[in-house]
Every structure is written in structure tokens, then in C-alpha cells.
Design a protein around this motif. Structure first.
Motif, PDB file in Angstrom:
ATOM      1  N   ASP A  43       6.052  18.680  11.621  1.00 15.72           N
ATOM      2  CA  ASP A  43       6.461  17.273  11.592  1.00 15.72           C
ATOM      3  C   ASP A  43       7.083  16.932  10.248  1.00 15.72           C
ATOM      4  N   ALA A  44       8.023  16.016  10.278  1.00 12.64           N
ATOM      5  CA  ALA A  44       8.516  15.460   9.018  1.00 12.64           C
ATOM      6  C   ALA A  44       7.391  14.671   8.363  1.00 12.64           C
ATOM      7  N   PRO A  45       7.329  14.662   7.038  1.00 15.01           N
ATOM      8  CA  PRO A  45       6.277  13.890   6.358  1.00 15.01           C
ATOM      9  C   PRO A  45       6.298  12.428   6.798  1.00 15.01           C
ATOM     10  N   ILE A  46       5.115  11.877   7.038  1.00 16.82           N
ATOM     11  CA  ILE A  46       5.016  10.469   7.423  1.00 16.82           C
ATOM     12  C   ILE A  46       4.920   9.632   6.153  1.00 16.82           C
ATOM     13  N   THR A  47       5.808   8.678   6.040  1.00 15.73           N
ATOM     14  CA  THR A  47       5.948   7.909   4.812  1.00 15.73           C
ATOM     15  C   THR A  47       5.204   6.581   4.904  1.00 15.73           C
ATOM     16  N   ALA A  48       5.044   5.957   3.735  1.00 11.55           N
ATOM     17  CA  ALA A  48       4.444   4.623   3.703  1.00 11.55           C
ATOM     18  C   ALA A  48       5.275   3.641   4.506  1.00 11.55           C
ATOM     19  N   ASN A  49       6.592   3.785   4.472  1.00 10.04           N
ATOM     20  CA  ASN A  49       7.453   2.871   5.234  1.00 10.04           C
ATOM     21  C   ASN A  49       7.153   2.930   6.724  1.00 10.04           C
ATOM     22  N   PRO A  91       0.828  -1.217   0.000  1.00 10.13           N
ATOM     23  CA  PRO A  91       0.000   0.000   0.000  1.00 10.13           C
ATOM     24  C   PRO A  91       0.857   1.260   0.000  1.00 10.13           C
ATOM     25  N   ASP A  92       0.364   2.288  -0.668  1.00 12.77           N
ATOM     26  CA  ASP A  92       1.084   3.565  -0.732  1.00 12.77           C
ATOM     27  C   ASP A  92       0.066   4.654  -1.064  1.00 12.77           C
ATOM     28  N   PHE A  93       0.512   5.891  -0.975  1.00 13.61           N
ATOM     29  CA  PHE A  93      -0.339   7.015  -1.355  1.00 13.61           C
ATOM     30  C   PHE A  93      -0.523   7.012  -2.870  1.00 13.61           C
ATOM     31  N   ASP A  94      -1.743   7.268  -3.320  1.00 14.26           N
ATOM     32  CA  ASP A  94      -2.107   7.143  -4.727  1.00 14.26           C
ATOM     33  C   ASP A  94      -1.633   8.375  -5.500  1.00 14.26           C
ATOM     34  N   PHE A 115      -4.021   5.529   3.840  1.00  6.45           N
ATOM     35  CA  PHE A 115      -3.344   6.165   2.708  1.00  6.45           C
ATOM     36  C   PHE A 115      -4.296   7.057   1.904  1.00  6.45           C
ATOM     37  N   GLU A 116      -5.578   7.114   2.290  1.00  7.53           N
ATOM     38  CA  GLU A 116      -6.565   7.903   1.542  1.00  7.53           C
ATOM     39  C   GLU A 116      -7.357   8.826   2.462  1.00  7.53           C
ATOM     40  N   MET A 117      -6.779   9.255   3.555  1.00  6.76           N
ATOM     41  CA  MET A 117      -7.544  10.079   4.501  1.00  6.76           C
ATOM     42  C   MET A 117      -7.929  11.422   3.897  1.00  6.76           C
ATOM     43  N   ASP A 118      -7.014  12.076   3.199  1.00  6.51           N
ATOM     44  CA  ASP A 118      -7.364  13.333   2.531  1.00  6.51           C
ATOM     45  C   ASP A 118      -8.502  13.118   1.548  1.00  6.51           C
TER      46      ASP A 118
END
Length: 537
Positions: A401-407, A67-70, A260-263
Motif C-alpha cells: 500500500d502507499a503510505p497513509i498520510t495525515a491528510n 493532528p499528525d504523526f509525532d 496517529f500513535e498506533m505504533d
């Protein structure tokens, strides 16, 4: 469409599987059923397509596409926009209590020292037909201020206090059918029945007293599912001549794909949504289920998977940042502990509540959940201290905050897998499943108020340990045979703990059979409640 045409359509297509009693007709009136029919006619056929999208996405993940941001929705994530508005009576949600919709529970929850009661037709509720209808009656009576209850055992009388909590109804997830109402010969979506009845029975009275028809939406996995709900809400508002955005919803982010789809979820519901919630226990289950093919991402004993773990803390912080950027609330998760009469145990419970809620408050959450009225004061005290004169923490942006990544969101979780933990999970899951198929979805077990997520985590964890031949801390490798041996042994433990009478009068053999079926199946089943539903009348 004329009323005559609607009535004719209704007679042809919508059918009840058993006759309604006179009392049930007060809730499922002809007009209520006609409204339900219009919703089913317009929206039910889209649900199988949404569920198939889930399966297709899972197949991609199983094949190695994590899973990752689309990238296709990047413009939504990176542009500036806000949700429409938050009603006045939802501005302060510092503590919410959750529970099923039986009459006594509804009264006690609304009278607790909380801001909101989430009345649950989902994970803490076993949807037997009579209980579904009576649950709607109980909420109608609560909204009208006429609800009361007399305990038949001791004559104790329960009634609403002068200033009850705000009521929010959690409907069933999109995957759950309602087998007692058929449309073209097929069960209708349980979510549409729950939504239609609560809205139809209560919207006028709620709006008249300055509140509104508010809902919690569970188990969403994608923004397209949020868009479906937005269409349902908008259609309903138009049908009843209500302003756009009258219906409000809070979405539980309790699946790994949804984080990964909250926005996108907020954007597609922006006229109707007021916030997102960290449904942490189902989120843990979803982490296991989604990453089931990945031997490097297997969780330890569920008792050690706390919000301090990096993947869960990242989820909490990302939810706060995303919500507050869009003007939406970021609700914290459930404290499942229940009070104890033992002073030492009670002190331990209160310390756990304080620690858990302090972490949520410091992360910027606007409120939190408890499962028992006896813990509301402790949770409220934590948020009172952090909020001060504020009603919420929408001012906490976490922009630095630093961007939160998929990892980070997918990070493996450290901790042991122990024989003691596995055996404990078996006993808890069997007890919960037995209660659920007997009609009770909210069960105190070993000091925790458990709902369906408990059994889901337990059986999915063991399934994954079997699949990937995981070794316990004592060196034993988890196999089907080892699980079946432990299950048989723990059934004897349960019989001793509960006593012969309770054990023999219960449905423990059926529960153990269902637990074994789900835990040793070749493929991981999506939801145990789909199988458990077959046991309910």
C-alpha cells in the motif's frame, strides 16, 4: 508493606460512600479492597496529568495545529519489533459480540456463535453502583461456570453451554470516576475499580482453565496512556507472582489522536497487548470533537458516514497494516443492527452486515464485532469464507500500500446535512440519554443497538452545525433556536411513538434538558456520560 500497615492505610484513605450489603461483600471483600487501594495509591494521581495532556493537545489543535504523526517517536514507527505473544485461546477472534454485564446478557453472549464476548463496563453500560457490583458477580460466576438465570416473567431458564466464548472485560475509560469509592476525599478512577475487581475475582480460575485475565481498553488518546496501563499490568503481575505478559489487552482505536500513535501504543504495551480495534462510532464522535473548530471538516448526517468514506477506510487500512507489521490483531468495528421479524427488513439487515463485514475482511481485519447473537452467523460466514483454514489474517501485511498520510486520515467527508437526519438524531439521542440516566446503557432504537457513541455523535454534530452556522439541504441554517424548536417538536413525536404511559413514566424531560444543555453550550463538552453520571445512584 505489611498487611497490618496496608489495613491501617486502607482505613485512613479509602472510603465507601454507602455500606455494603452482605451479598456485595462477596465481591468487594476486604482483600479485594486492599488490592484496589494499592492500585489507587500508586497510579491514580497520574490520571489527571494524562487528562490534562489531552486538553493541552486539543488547545493546540483548536489553534490550527492539525493532528499528525509525532516526529519525536519516528524511531519507534520505523524500527522493526514485535509484540510479545498472543495466547492460544485468542488466536481466532473472527467474530466478537459485545454487550453489558447483566446476567441474562452474559449467558446469551457467551453461548452465541462467536469466539469472544466483550463484557462491557463502559459505553453500553450505565455504571450505577449496584449494577457495577452485580456485573462483577455475573462475570465471576461465568468464569466459574456457575452462572444461570431464570426469567421471572415466564420461568425460562438460561445457563452456559459446554463451550462458551472467551471472555474479555472492557473497563471504563480514564476520564470516568467511581463516585461511590473515595480516596483522600476524591472519587477513584472507575477504570481501576473495574480492572481490580475483575482481575482479583477471576485470575486464578481463568489461568487454571488455560485462559487468562484479558481486557479491552477504551478511549485512549496517546501512547503515554498506554504506558500507564502497562505499568498497572506489570505491577499487578508482580504483586500476584505472575509471569510478565500474563495480563493481555486489546486497545480500541476510537479517538482521532490515537490513530496517529498506533505504533507507539503497541510498543508501550508490547508485553501485554494482543491487538487494536476499530471503534468506529466513537472514532466518528472523536473526529467531530477534535476538529470542532474547522468549518471545512464538518460531517454530514451520521447515517451516511460509513466505512466506505475515505477518512474511515484509511483508518481501517492503516490499523491493519500497523498491527500486522507488529504481530498484533487488527479487529474490525461494530455492526449495530439487530434482527427484524419483518422478512424484507431482515433481508436488508443481513445484506448490510454482509457488505460491512466483507469490506473489513478484504481490508485484512482478523475479526469483527456484532451487537446481537442473531447476526453472529452472518458475520461469521463472511470471515469463514475469507479466512479458509486460517485462524486470522496476520499474513496480510498491506506492505504494498502507499503510505497513509495525515491528510487522508483527516479528509473532509461528503454528504448532505438534512432536516430529517437532524430530527432523527434528536429523537435517538433523547431516547438513549433517557435510558442511560435510568440505568440502561444498551438500547434498541429504530432497529439498531445503540450505545453512548450514538448520542455523542448526535449532540456533537448538531453543536458543530450550530457553531459554524451550517445550512441543511433545504436551506435552513442550524441555530440554537432551530435546534430548540426541533427538540420541542420531536419530544411530541416521541410521546406519540412511545405512548403516554411510557413517556410520562420515563425521564424524558430530564433527557431533553441534558441534550439541550450539551448541544447549545458555548464549549463542546468532552463526554455526556460525565454529566449523565450525576443522575445515577
Amino acid at each position: 508493606m505489611t498487611d497490618t500497615a496496608v489495613q491501617s492505610n486502607y482505613q485512613m484513605k479509602l472510603s465507601l460512600q454507602q455500606p455494603l450489603t452482605e451479598s456485595q461483600r462477596e465481591i468487594l471483600s476486604d482483600d479485594a479492597l486492599l488490592f484496589l487501594e494499592r492500585l489507587v495509591d500508586r497510579f491514580a494521581e497520574r490520571i489527571p496529568l494524562l487528562l490534562e495532556d489531552r486538553e493541552q493537545r486539543q488547545r493546540q489543535i483548536d489553534r490550527g495545529q492539525l493532528p499528525d504523526f509525532d516526529p519525536e517517536t519516528e524511531s519507534i514507527r520505523h524500527s522493526e519489533w514485535k509484540i510479545q505473544n498472543i495466547p492460544q485461546d485468542l488466536q481466532d477472534r473472527r467474530v466478537e459480540i459485545t454487550g453489558p454485564v447483566d446476567r441474562k446478557m452474559v449467558i446469551n453472549a457467551l453461548n452465541a456463535n462467536v469466539k469472544v464476548f466483550m463484557a462491557d463496563f463502559e459505553d453500553s453500560f450505565a455504571p450505577a453502583w449496584n449494577e457495577v457490583i452485580e456485573g462483577q458477580r455475573n462475570l465471576r460466576d461465568a468464569v466459574n461456570g456457575t452462572i444461570d438465570y431464570v426469567n421471572p416473567a415466564n420461568g425460562k431458564h438460561y445457563q452456559l453451554a459446554d463451550d462458551p466464548a472467551v471472555l474479555i472485560c472492557r473497563v471504563r475509560g480514564l476520564h470516568l470516576p467511581e463516585k461511590h469509592v473515595l480516596w483522600n476525599g476524591k472519587p477513584i478512577p472507575g477504570a481501576l475499580l473495574d480492572f481490580a475487581l475483575y482481575f482479583y475475582l477471576n485470575q486464578k480460575a481463568l489461568l487454571a482453565k488455560g485462559s487468562g485475565p484479558y481486557f479491552y481498553l477504551p478511549k485512549l488518546q496517546a501512547y503515554r496512556e498506554a504506558a500507564w496501563w502497562s505499568d498497572v499490568f506489570s505491577y499487578t503481575e508482580d504483586e500476584f507472582g505472575l509471569a510478565r505478559g500474563t495480563i493481555k489487552a486489546t486497545v480500541l482505536i476510537e479517538t482521532l489522536p490515537a490513530v496517529f500513535e498506533m505504533d507507539e501504543i503497541l510498543f508501550n504495551l508490547k508485553e501485554h497487548i494482543v491487538g487494536l480495534n476499530c471503534g468506529r462510532w466513537d472514532y466518528i464522535f472523536s473526529y467531530i470533537k477534535t476538529l470542532r473548530q474547522y468549518p471545512d471538516r464538518i460531517l454530514p448526517d451520521r447515517q451516511v458516514v460509513t466505512m466506505e468514506k475515505p477518512f474511515l477506510n484509511a483508518y481501517s487500512r492503516l490499523l491493519v497494516r500497523t498491527c500486522h507489521r507488529r504481530g498484533a490483531f487488527a479487529m474490525g468495528g461494530m455492526a449495530a443492527f439487530i434482527p427484524s421479524k419483518d422478512p424484507q427488513r431482515q433481508a436488508w439487515v443481513l445484506n448490510k452486515i454482509q457488505t460491512d463485514k466483507a469490506l473489513e475482511a478484504s481490508n485484512g481485519h482478523d475479526g469483527t464485532w456484532v451487537a446481537h447473537p442473531g447476526l453472529a452467523d452472518t458475520a461469521c460466514g463472511v470471515f469463514d469464507h475469507v479466512l479458509g483454514d486460517r485462524k486470522n489474517q496476520l499474513d496480510i501485511t498491506r506492505d504494498n500500500d502507499a503510505p497513509i498520510t495525515a491528510n487522508e486520515l483527516l479528509a473532509p467527508c461528503d454528504g448532505e446535512r438534512t432536516e430529517e437526519g437532524m430530527r432523527h438524531n434528536i429523537r435517538v439521542a433523547v431516547q438513549y440519554i433517557e435510558a442511560w440516566i435510568s440505568g440502561n446503557g444498551c438500547v434498541p432504537i429504530y432497529g439498531l443497538m445503540e450505545d453512548a457513541a450514538t448520542a455523542e455523535i448526535s449532540r456533537a454534530s448538531i453543536w458543530q452545525w450550530i457553531k459554524h452556522k451550517q445550512a441543511l439541504s433545504n436551506g435552513k441554517v442550524v441555530t440554537k433556536a432551530l435546534f430548540e424548536q426541533m427538540l420541542a417538536e420531536e419530544m411530541l413525536v416521541l410521546k406519540e411513538e412511545l405512548g403516554d404511559v411510557r413517556f410520562n413514566q420515563g425521564r424524558f424531560d430530564e433527557a431533553a434538558e441534558l441534550m439541550a444543555k450539551l448541544t447549545t453550550s458555548e464549549e463542546l463538552e468532552n463526554f455526556l456520560t460525565l454529566h449523565g453520571y450525576e443522575y445515577l445512584n
